[in-house]
Design a protein around this motif. Structure first.
Motif, PDB file in Angstrom:
ATOM      1  N   SER A  98      64.703 -44.072  -0.157  1.00  0.00           N
ATOM      2  CA  SER A  98      63.523 -43.170   0.265  1.00  0.00           C
ATOM      3  C   SER A  98      63.315 -41.510   0.065  1.00  0.00           C
ATOM      4  O   SER A  98      62.256 -42.024   0.057  1.00  0.00           O
ATOM      5  N   ASP A 100      64.842 -40.023  -2.197  1.00  0.00           N
ATOM      6  CA  ASP A 100      65.021 -39.298  -3.531  1.00  0.00           C
ATOM      7  C   ASP A 100      63.731 -39.677  -4.633  1.00  0.00           C
ATOM      8  O   ASP A 100      63.405 -40.964  -4.277  1.00  0.00           O
ATOM      9  N   PRO A 101      63.051 -38.520  -5.130  1.00  0.00           N
ATOM     10  CA  PRO A 101      62.254 -38.654  -5.638  1.00  0.00           C
ATOM     11  C   PRO A 101      61.924 -39.449  -6.336  1.00  0.00           C
ATOM     12  O   PRO A 101      60.662 -39.140  -7.259  1.00  0.00           O
ATOM     13  N   HIS A 102      62.621 -40.386  -7.013  1.00  0.00           N
ATOM     14  CA  HIS A 102      62.591 -41.015  -8.783  1.00  0.00           C
ATOM     15  C   HIS A 102      62.627 -42.442  -7.952  1.00  0.00           C
ATOM     16  O   HIS A 102      62.399 -42.938  -8.909  1.00  0.00           O
ATOM     17  N   MET A 103      62.181 -41.734  -6.759  1.00  0.00           N
ATOM     18  CA  MET A 103      62.793 -43.586  -6.770  1.00  0.00           C
ATOM     19  C   MET A 103      60.767 -44.452  -6.578  1.00  0.00           C
ATOM     20  O   MET A 103      59.844 -43.118  -6.360  1.00  0.00           O
ATOM     21  N   PHE A 104      60.015 -45.558  -7.448  1.00  0.00           N
ATOM     22  CA  PHE A 104      59.003 -46.598  -6.461  1.00  0.00           C
ATOM     23  C   PHE A 104      59.532 -46.627  -5.422  1.00  0.00           C
ATOM     24  O   PHE A 104      59.711 -47.771  -4.808  1.00  0.00           O
ATOM     25  N   SER A 105      58.767 -46.136  -4.388  1.00  0.00           N
ATOM     26  CA  SER A 105      59.281 -46.066  -2.808  1.00  0.00           C
ATOM     27  C   SER A 105      58.181 -47.376  -2.351  1.00  0.00           C
ATOM     28  O   SER A 105      57.660 -46.586  -1.027  1.00  0.00           O
ATOM     29  N   HIS A 420      65.557 -48.703  -8.908  1.00  0.00           N
ATOM     30  CA  HIS A 420      64.671 -48.122  -8.233  1.00  0.00           C
ATOM     31  C   HIS A 420      63.652 -47.621  -7.691  1.00  0.00           C
ATOM     32  O   HIS A 420      62.871 -46.973  -7.959  1.00  0.00           O
ATOM     33  N   ARG A 451      55.369 -48.590 -12.997  1.00  0.00           N
ATOM     34  CA  ARG A 451      55.842 -48.907 -11.796  1.00  0.00           C
ATOM     35  C   ARG A 451      55.915 -50.384 -12.162  1.00  0.00           C
ATOM     36  O   ARG A 451      56.366 -51.257 -11.297  1.00  0.00           O
TER      37      ARG A 451
END
Length: 469
Positions: A98, A100-105, A420, A451
């Motif tokens: 979670s 990772d700033p590129h993730m849709f968290s 991601h 998203r």
């Protein structure tokens, strides 16, 4: 332990929990192999081991079924216990993803950071830095900044809860407040009652302190089963009870006042300390704020823990415990561990809370969370409703998603990672893996077109996966 023995233990645990009922057919060898990643031979050996133990029975040309004589748990008010607790490794892996700033968290535990009033907080930090003196560190030693404790007490008074500033101890976030509370009312080897599913931080704290857990089932529709709570208190020498009364993480339910009152009476009857995790209290969606269980407690053996991490800003790491008769013991414990909480941060919060900015922010935050949660629920129920149950509750920002028992959401978790997207698999929230067919969704994030495209791709992958089971 051999792989087939590990699989056999997992299946036996699922059967005891009622996931597989007597007479019910288990997945075929090929399907079980696909679900778990084990070889066909490993699955066969596991099934044969359970057959030799009388747990399964082999039916010619029909595979393996749960033996009719096997006892399974009731599906309501389930109570389970664990002599030891171990969740840290898996929690670490999921939380790392979670970051990772590129993730849709969607597996993130905090609200969308974009909803925090960063500009105003930065101004308060600057003001606090200018006010800091050489004596500030001493002035803010445990129990913490006096003005901050008064402001917290005043906010409780506005909710109808009378808490003295003298019983409030400022901590480095709610988790430290909860951990200190555990240390004060228990010793290694003691039993603690927790919810199931439970916030993984509770299980981590129990593991770190060498405590034993007895868990009581919580459902997103009915909440906690009071009869099961009393059975747990009768069957185990429980020293403390760790509960979330408002917007429970992960299922999202909130207790009724009747349940809060009954729990307070039960804990008083069995002389069990209450450790109440109330970090989501400010995130009600409409109407009036909900009262904590502490409001109904007649003695001082309750510790109410909260923080500003979910309602204002995660990075400040400021929490507190309204510790009742345990306030002095909490202070001593804190002095022997973290010594004190960040002085500039405490002073910055005083600066911010003395304005009307916090109430304005909370109003905007609640509105945004309500709208975003509704949008996420409508998407999931519309696109996943044919193969999963999406549980929605008022307030907070979590949705609890439940698939059929044979679905392994860890497999879905890995599919999502490849796109991601992070999710919070159900096994994060249990002692025995009984929620491996569920996961928690963070619904505080805005559903942008990009998203939505990711969610559409994940939906197609899930449908394809389910078709193979």
């Amino acid at each position: 332990m051999a792989k087939y023995e590990q699989l056999a233990d997992k299946l036996a645990s699922q059967i005891k929990q009622g996931i597989w009922q007597p007479g019910e057919k288990l997945p075929s060898l090929r399907k079980q192999s696909s679900l778990t990643g084990y070889s066909l031979m490993t699955v066969l050996h596991a099934y044969q081991l359970l057959e030799s133990q009388g747990v399964l029975s082999a039916v010619q040309r029909s595979g393996y079924r749960v033996a009719d004589s096997v006892e399974v748990a009731s599906t309501t008010g389930v109570m389970q216990s664990a002599e030891s607790v171990s969740v840290n490794d898996f929690v670490f892996d999921v939380l790392q993803a979670s970051r990772d700033p590129h993730m849709f968290s969607l597996g993130f535990a905090y609200p969308d950071p974009a909803l925090y009033p960063r500009h105003q907080l930065t101004k308060s930090l600057t003001a606090a830095a200018k006010q800091t003196t050489v004596t500030s560190a001493l002035d803010n030693l445990p129990p913490g900044n006096r003005e901050l404790r008064q402001l917290i007490a005043q906010r409780y008074a506005a909710r109808g809860l009378h808490v003295s500033p003298d019983e409030i101890v400022i901590t480095a976030g709610a988790l430290e407040a909860l951990s200190l509370s555990l240390q004060v009312v228990t010793k290694p080897g003691d039993w603690v009652l927790i919810e199931s599913p439970a916030f993984y931080g509770a299980m981590q704290a129990l593991e770190r302190l060498g405590l034993r857990a007895v868990s009581v089932e919580v459902t997103p529709d009915k909440g906690i089963n009071l009869a099961a709570v009393e059975r747990a208190l009768q069957n185990k020498p429980v020293r403390a009870c760790w509960l979330m009364s408002n917007f429970q993480n992960p299922v999202g339910y909130s207790m009724t006042d009747h349940t809060r009152q009954a729990l307070a009476e039960l804990l008083a009857k069995y002389r069990v300390a209450l450790i109440e995790d109330d970090v989501y209290a400010e995130l009600y969606s409409s109407g009036q704020p909900l009262l904590p269980i502490k409001h109904f407690c007649k003695n001082g053996n309750s510790l109410l823990c909260s923080s500003f991490s979910k309602s204002l800003v995660a990075g400040f790491r400021i929490g507190w415990v309204a510790a009742g008769e345990h306030a002095k013991a909490i202070q001593k414990q804190q002095l022997m561990s973290t010594i004190s909480t960040s002085v500039p941060i405490q002073m910055a919060l005083v600066d911010y809370l003395e304005t009307r900015n916090y109430e304005k922010h909370l109003h905007q935050l609640r509105s945004a969370l309500r709208q975003r949660k509704k949008a996420m629920y409508e998407y999931l129920s519309g696109h996943w409703g044919s193969f999963a149950k999406v549980h929605h509750s008022s307030g907070g920002y979590f949705l609890w998603v439940e698939f059929s028992p044979e679905v392994d959401t860890l497999a879905i978790y890995h599919m999502a990672l490849a796109l991601h997207i992070t999710l919070a698999p159900g096994r994060l929230f249990s002692l025995h893996g009984e929620y491996s067919h569920c996961f928690r969704i963070n619904a505080s994030l805005e559903l942008t077109p990009a998203r939505l495209q990711l969610l559409n791709r994940l939906t197609r992958k899930i449908i394809h996966y389910l078709e193979q089971i």
